[in-house]
Design a protein around this motif. Sequence first.
Motif: not given
Length: 296
Positions: A44, A46-48, A51-52, A158, A253
Amino acid sequence: MRLAIFDDWRLGAVGPDHASITDVTDALPDPHSGEPFGAGWWVRLCRDFAEIGPRLAAAARGGTARPLHEVRLHAPVLNPGKIVACASNYAAHVAEMREAVMPRETSGTGSWLLDFDVFLKAPSSISGPDDPVLLPEAPLAAGREIHHESELSLVIGHGGTDIPEESALSHVLGYLIGLDLTERGTGDRSRRKSYDTFTPLGPWLTTPDEVTAPFDIELRIGAMVRQKVSTADMITPVARIIAHASRMMRLDPGDVIMTGAPPGVGPIEAGDIIDVAISGLGAMSLPVRRAASASS
């Protein structure tokens, strides 16, 4: 940011001095399992990261830094689905390996070397910046050696398929140092490059906003400089590598991409120390041992 995985697979932000680390694990949106495998929080992240990332940066600013030498660094990736590695990506390396460079073919996306391609390495071959390189315990066949190959490497944020070259760099979570250790000789390339500890990665993951390409790569064995090159000399640049790989396989990711070996590859032996550095990304010093003497 410079993100490191350390101790019980905690997430840390490395300071700009490369000498301190701040634990930012509690800023993650997912529970932290303290385990190296099956880490959903890493996928998560890596993907987001868009946001993070700001939450992690705030935690780093408000946290208490520790000296980096007090912690044990692991590879700054967790259980990637695949390691995608490049072959024949520096003309001087192609020449030293006595492989012919074929003519370029012009396509709608630019010029490509016909012999450029990618292959897969086993994720189980990954080791970290505080781990030794372990030479195979069983003797190699006559005339075979283990060679070092220092490479600019990256982690996919992503993912996707058929990624356009012009937007490919937006899929990069960060860059890191990689070594593609190789049993030189004939036979399947993936097998010869997938022994345990044959993919050291580290020392941390640096997000693209912290660095400027091209990168300078240098590898030494003792006082001898073996490899010294700029990534400006790559035949196939990073964006094109990502686009090319994504046409054959979905990039997910956390996947790792290694961008190819510069010239100057050579043998390593037990007792050697491999010192490798890439501008903006840090440095690693890796002892070489026989697998049977790993605990000595």
